[in-house]
Design a protein around this motif. Structure first.
Motif, PDB file in Angstrom:
ATOM      1  N   GLY A 107      -0.298   3.202   1.949  1.00  0.00           N
ATOM      2  CA  GLY A 107      -1.636   2.652   2.031  1.00  0.00           C
ATOM      3  C   GLY A 107      -2.040   2.449   3.480  1.00  0.00           C
ATOM      4  O   GLY A 107      -1.321   2.847   4.406  1.00  0.00           O
ATOM      5  N   ALA A 108      -3.188   1.830   3.676  1.00  0.00           N
ATOM      6  CA  ALA A 108      -3.677   1.567   5.033  1.00  0.00           C
ATOM      7  C   ALA A 108      -4.630   0.383   4.988  1.00  0.00           C
ATOM      8  O   ALA A 108      -5.313   0.149   3.980  1.00  0.00           O
ATOM      9  N   TRP A 135     -19.255  -7.333   3.167  1.00  0.00           N
ATOM     10  CA  TRP A 135     -19.671  -6.450   2.071  1.00  0.00           C
ATOM     11  C   TRP A 135     -19.912  -5.035   2.590  1.00  0.00           C
ATOM     12  O   TRP A 135     -19.538  -4.052   1.931  1.00  0.00           O
ATOM     13  N   ALA A 136     -20.491  -4.913   3.781  1.00  0.00           N
ATOM     14  CA  ALA A 136     -20.674  -3.585   4.374  1.00  0.00           C
ATOM     15  C   ALA A 136     -19.322  -2.918   4.609  1.00  0.00           C
ATOM     16  O   ALA A 136     -19.179  -1.693   4.440  1.00  0.00           O
ATOM     17  N   THR A 137     -18.321  -3.697   4.974  1.00  0.00           N
ATOM     18  CA  THR A 137     -16.977  -3.152   5.176  1.00  0.00           C
ATOM     19  C   THR A 137     -16.377  -2.690   3.849  1.00  0.00           C
ATOM     20  O   THR A 137     -15.744  -1.627   3.774  1.00  0.00           O
ATOM     21  N   VAL A 138     -16.569  -3.499   2.800  1.00  0.00           N
ATOM     22  CA  VAL A 138     -16.083  -3.093   1.472  1.00  0.00           C
ATOM     23  C   VAL A 138     -16.722  -1.772   1.063  1.00  0.00           C
ATOM     24  O   VAL A 138     -16.040  -0.853   0.568  1.00  0.00           O
ATOM     25  N   GLU A 139     -18.040  -1.639   1.250  1.00  0.00           N
ATOM     26  CA  GLU A 139     -18.732  -0.394   0.884  1.00  0.00           C
ATOM     27  C   GLU A 139     -18.178   0.788   1.672  1.00  0.00           C
ATOM     28  O   GLU A 139     -17.982   1.881   1.122  1.00  0.00           O
ATOM     29  N   ALA A 140     -17.921   0.574   2.983  1.00  0.00           N
ATOM     30  CA  ALA A 140     -17.396   1.667   3.808  1.00  0.00           C
ATOM     31  C   ALA A 140     -16.008   2.088   3.328  1.00  0.00           C
ATOM     32  O   ALA A 140     -15.699   3.290   3.258  1.00  0.00           O
ATOM     33  N   VAL A 141     -15.171   1.133   2.990  1.00  0.00           N
ATOM     34  CA  VAL A 141     -13.820   1.453   2.530  1.00  0.00           C
ATOM     35  C   VAL A 141     -13.870   2.172   1.180  1.00  0.00           C
ATOM     36  O   VAL A 141     -13.127   3.144   0.952  1.00  0.00           O
ATOM     37  N   VAL A 142     -14.736   1.727   0.277  1.00  0.00           N
ATOM     38  CA  VAL A 142     -14.850   2.391  -1.030  1.00  0.00           C
ATOM     39  C   VAL A 142     -15.360   3.815  -0.854  1.00  0.00           C
ATOM     40  O   VAL A 142     -14.898   4.749  -1.545  1.00  0.00           O
ATOM     41  N   ARG A 143     -16.302   4.037   0.073  1.00  0.00           N
ATOM     42  CA  ARG A 143     -16.770   5.404   0.335  1.00  0.00           C
ATOM     43  C   ARG A 143     -15.611   6.279   0.819  1.00  0.00           C
ATOM     44  O   ARG A 143     -15.488   7.442   0.413  1.00  0.00           O
ATOM     45  N   ASP A 144     -14.785   5.717   1.685  1.00  0.00           N
ATOM     46  CA  ASP A 144     -13.635   6.489   2.168  1.00  0.00           C
ATOM     47  C   ASP A 144     -12.660   6.785   1.031  1.00  0.00           C
ATOM     48  O   ASP A 144     -12.047   7.868   0.996  1.00  0.00           O
ATOM     49  N   LEU A 145     -12.512   5.854   0.098  1.00  0.00           N
ATOM     50  CA  LEU A 145     -11.630   6.096  -1.045  1.00  0.00           C
ATOM     51  C   LEU A 145     -12.119   7.270  -1.885  1.00  0.00           C
ATOM     52  O   LEU A 145     -11.320   8.006  -2.481  1.00  0.00           O
ATOM     53  N   CYS A 146     -13.438   7.418  -1.933  1.00  0.00           N
ATOM     54  CA  CYS A 146     -13.994   8.550  -2.693  1.00  0.00           C
ATOM     55  C   CYS A 146     -13.553   9.884  -2.099  1.00  0.00           C
ATOM     56  O   CYS A 146     -13.450  10.895  -2.809  1.00  0.00           O
ATOM     57  N   ASN A 147     -13.316   9.884  -0.794  1.00  0.00           N
ATOM     58  CA  ASN A 147     -12.977  11.124  -0.097  1.00  0.00           C
ATOM     59  C   ASN A 147     -11.470  11.344   0.020  1.00  0.00           C
ATOM     60  O   ASN A 147     -11.043  12.295   0.666  1.00  0.00           O
ATOM     61  N   LEU A 148     -10.682  10.445  -0.560  1.00  0.00           N
ATOM     62  CA  LEU A 148      -9.226  10.610  -0.539  1.00  0.00           C
ATOM     63  C   LEU A 148      -8.791  11.318  -1.813  1.00  0.00           C
ATOM     64  O   LEU A 148      -8.921  10.788  -2.909  1.00  0.00           O
ATOM     65  N   ARG A 149      -8.304  12.506  -1.648  1.00  0.00           N
ATOM     66  CA  ARG A 149      -7.831  13.274  -2.793  1.00  0.00           C
ATOM     67  C   ARG A 149      -6.424  13.808  -2.477  1.00  0.00           C
ATOM     68  O   ARG A 149      -6.089  14.089  -1.332  1.00  0.00           O
ATOM     69  N   ARG A 165      -7.757  10.998   9.902  1.00  0.00           N
ATOM     70  CA  ARG A 165      -6.365  11.281  10.241  1.00  0.00           C
ATOM     71  C   ARG A 165      -5.392  10.687   9.224  1.00  0.00           C
ATOM     72  O   ARG A 165      -4.191  10.883   9.339  1.00  0.00           O
ATOM     73  N   LEU A 166      -5.917   9.976   8.244  1.00  0.00           N
ATOM     74  CA  LEU A 166      -5.028   9.345   7.264  1.00  0.00           C
ATOM     75  C   LEU A 166      -4.295  10.376   6.412  1.00  0.00           C
ATOM     76  O   LEU A 166      -3.073  10.295   6.229  1.00  0.00           O
ATOM     77  N   LYS A 167      -5.031  11.348   5.887  1.00  0.00           N
ATOM     78  CA  LYS A 167      -4.399  12.321   5.005  1.00  0.00           C
ATOM     79  C   LYS A 167      -3.368  13.180   5.740  1.00  0.00           C
ATOM     80  O   LYS A 167      -2.241  13.344   5.256  1.00  0.00           O
ATOM     81  N   PRO A 168      -3.676  13.722   6.936  1.00  0.00           N
ATOM     82  CA  PRO A 168      -2.629  14.451   7.676  1.00  0.00           C
ATOM     83  C   PRO A 168      -1.418  13.581   7.994  1.00  0.00           C
ATOM     84  O   PRO A 168      -0.283  14.058   7.985  1.00  0.00           O
ATOM     85  N   LEU A 169      -1.638  12.318   8.236  1.00  0.00           N
ATOM     86  CA  LEU A 169      -0.534  11.416   8.556  1.00  0.00           C
ATOM     87  C   LEU A 169       0.371  11.229   7.344  1.00  0.00           C
ATOM     88  O   LEU A 169       1.591  11.145   7.470  1.00  0.00           O
ATOM     89  N   SER A 170      -0.226  11.183   6.159  1.00  0.00           N
ATOM     90  CA  SER A 170       0.580  11.019   4.946  1.00  0.00           C
ATOM     91  C   SER A 170       1.423  12.261   4.685  1.00  0.00           C
ATOM     92  O   SER A 170       2.518  12.187   4.139  1.00  0.00           O
TER      93      SER A 170
END
Length: 646
Positions: free
Chosen positions: A428-429, A463-477, A638-643
């Motif tokens: 996780g991160a 709340w803006a931070t929560v929205e940004a993190v959830v958007r990033d989760l959408c792009n994690l596959r 860089r999260l996905k390449p790091l994983s």
């Protein structure tokens, strides 16, 4: 032979008033020297030069005074006393200067007649005086006694007789001159040398005593009478000194305030602070065992009844690593305060500022402004600009940035990866605020959040931070099913009605599995006990959103929070990890691990920077961690390449 010596001594009686006047003049010159150089300690090496100049000039002038006697076998002149005392008080520097000046006077006024015999005599006397300096330096001037006067007089008496005897043995003087010199030097030593040495020692002892008393008064004026720590006046002087000595080197000032000192003192006793502050200062500045590195040369001062000040040299708070240093200091002091108090826990507030522009400003005004700025701040950690005007401008710039981040939904965040330590698998991160000002300099997250809280923007920003993190989760596959992103949420958001419903709705709308999101609750944000908070927690747990307790052991509630809510994850602060070499901190981490296990949570250690720390943690049974050893905070892309690297 004895008749000759006695006759010469008797003949010298008529010269005694003249010799005593010379001695009095020399004592007066030394008194004037000390008076003019009272800004310099008597032990200062410069006094060796001063003594040499005074005794040497006196000898040169007295040579002129007795010039009509200069070619006679003997003369009314205290030359030997000057040479000897110059060495006793001025070591080789003072002795050599005096010897050169007196010899020059003798050669200029008396010519070459008997000059070499005189030079040999003077060199021997001067050397004996220099040798006596080693004896003299082992004595404190304030402790000089009559016995010391007698010792120096005896050494002086023996050496002048030895000098003339050596001249006689070498054939530089005849027998008549030798006997004449012995008689005159014997009488001169007793009648002039002894009083002169006594007067000089009385003068030095009196002056040294007066200076010590002055030092004690000055030290008392710069010391807090209750804690024994240097006070605000000493702080001002210290800042002025280091700014003068190293104006181009960055320095920082940190103020540590106990917010609830009245409550703690009421429980612990009125003198509680008098004992607590010195212990806290030792914990911070205690060399290799202190919270601050000795390389920062930290110095602690009592700034006020509720505030401790720390000056660090070579530190600039504009640098992000030093901003984190202040955060670690707050965390460490919070843990120390919790351990040190059996009753109410002292709650700390820290404010820091750079001193790099103080050379052209008023230090007292700066200290007053910083104190006012700290009093006007509600956040536990704050890094201030130099003046209130600058602070107001900077605060407004940050407020506008916050508004922009909220409106655009694009807060500046990086992700700190979390790993399973045994195989370096990223699980996780954590989203971290990483903002910069208009000059490109890093802004402390604590400072930004304090501005958000002051302007009632914290809940909207989170709340803006929560929205940004959830958007990033959408792009994690393509990542592990257990992989999740964490976001820090304060009491402000949890105290907001239907906060949890908004989170769950957002996750469903964005088609993000709820277990992919982890909400970290920091102990420092003192979660209130009310129905709204309880409903928000219950809703998140029911929906499957992960809950994590951040900074375990350094905040308000510790086990109370862990027992109150079903946290899946408990995080140990990086400050505790960095001090794992100390047994008490290893025990604290082991206790945290045991507590987390009992409540069904996994323990994650922050701030792992070395392989030794990682191995030790794994030996303790801890599986998960994050820190620079594995990865710095990275952008989302860089999260996905790091994983995949793991």
């Amino acid at each position: 032979m004895m008749e000759t010596i006695v006759a010469q001594a008797a003949a010298s009686v008529a010269e005694l008033p003249f010799l005593l006047l010379q001695a009095a003049a020399v004592v007066g010159m030394i008194s004037m020297l000390i008076l003019l150089r009272r800004n310099i300690a008597l032990e200062d090496p410069r006094y060796k030069i001063y003594y040499g100049i005074v005794f040497g000039v006196a000898g040169f002038l007295l040579t002129l005074l007795v010039s009509e006697f200069i070619k006679l076998p003997s003369k009314p002149y205290i030359r030997s006393d000057l040479l000897f005392l110059a060495g006793v008080l001025g070591s080789w520097q003072g002795g050599l200067i005096t010897l050169v000046l007196v010899a020059a006077g003798r050669l200029i006024i008396g010519g070459p007649v008997l000059f070499f015999s005189a030079l040999q005599d003077m060199a021997v006397v001067s050397t004996c005086g220099i040798l006596m300096y080693g004896w003299m330096r082992r004595r404190r001037l304030t402790d000089l006694k009559a016995g010391d006067v007698v010792t120096v007089f005896a050494a002086r008496f023996v050496c002048v007789l030895f000098a003339i005897y050596l001249s006689y043995l070498l054939g530089l003087v005849d027998q008549a001159l030798f006997f004449s010199a012995v008689g005159r030097r014997t009488l001169g030593a007793v009648a002039v040398g002894l009083p002169m040495i006594a007067c000089l020692f009385i003068l030095l002892r009196s002056e040294a005593g007066a200076r010590e008393e002055q030092k004690k008064r000055e030290a008392a004026a710069r010391t807090d009478p209750l804690t024994g720590l240097p006070n605000r006046r000493a702080l001002k002087d210290h800042i002025e000194t280091i700014m003068l000595q190293a104006p181009a080197v960055p320095h920082a000032l940190v103020l540590i305030e106990i917010v609830n000192i009245a409550d703690v003192a009421a429980y612990e006793g009125e003198d509680w602070g008098d004992h607590f502050w010195p212990r806290l200062a030792q914990e911070i500045c205690g060399g290799n065992d202190g919270l601050l590195s000795s390389a920062d040369m930290p110095a602690c001062f009592m700034f006020g009844d509720t505030t401790l000040a720390i000056v660090m040299q070579g530190v600039s708070l504009e640098k992000s690593e030093n901003a984190r240093l202040i955060m670690r200091l707050h965390d460490g002091l919070s843990a120390y305060s919790r351990a040190a108090a059996a009753g109410p826990v002292p709650h700390l507030k820290i404010g820091g500022a750079n001193l790099d522009v103080l050379s052209q400003r008023n230090v007292a005004s700066f200290l007053r402004h910083l104190s006012l700025a700290l009093a006007g701040s509600d956040h536990p950690i704050q890094i201030f600009p130099f003046s209130l005007a600058e602070k107001a401008t900077r605060d407004e710039d940050v407020r506008r940035m916050l508004v922009d981040w909220i409106e655009t939904g694009r807060p500046p965040i990086l992700y700190q990866p979390k790993f399973e330590m045994c195989n370096r698998r990223m699980i996780g991160a954590e989203a971290l605020l990483r903002a910069t000002d208009g000059r490109g300099q890093a802004l402390s997250p604590y400072y930004v959040l304090e501005i958000a809280q002051r302007h009632r923007l914290l809940a909207d920003f989170e709340w803006a931070t929560v929205e940004a993190v959830v958007r990033d989760l959408c792009n994690l596959r393509g990542l592990d099913e257990d992989f999740h992103l964490s976001v820090n949420i304060s009491a402000s958001s949890f105290a907001s009605d239907r906060f949890a419903d908004r989170v769950v709705t957002l996750l469903n709308r964005m088609a993000v599995p709820t277990h992919r999101l982890s909400i970290e609750v920091t102990e420092m944000s003192k979660i209130p006990t009310n129905d709204v908070v309880q409903r928000n927690f219950d809703t998140l747990v029911a929906a499957g959103v992960r809950l994590a307790l951040d900074d375990f052991g350094t905040g308000y509630a510790a086990l109370t929070l862990l027992a109150r809510f079903p946290f899946e994850e408990v995080k140990i602060d990086h400050w505790m990890t960095s001090r794992m070499d100390q047994a008490r901190f290893r025990e604290a981490i082991a206790l945290a691990f045991e507590s987390a296990e009992r409540y069904g949570a996994k323990l994650v250690t922050e701030g792992i920077e070395t392989e030794e720390q990682s191995k030790l943690l794994m030996q303790m049974g801890i599986r998960f961690g994050q820190g620079y050893l594995y990865s710095h905070a990275v952008p989302f892309d860089r999260l996905k390449p790091l994983s995949q690297v793991a």
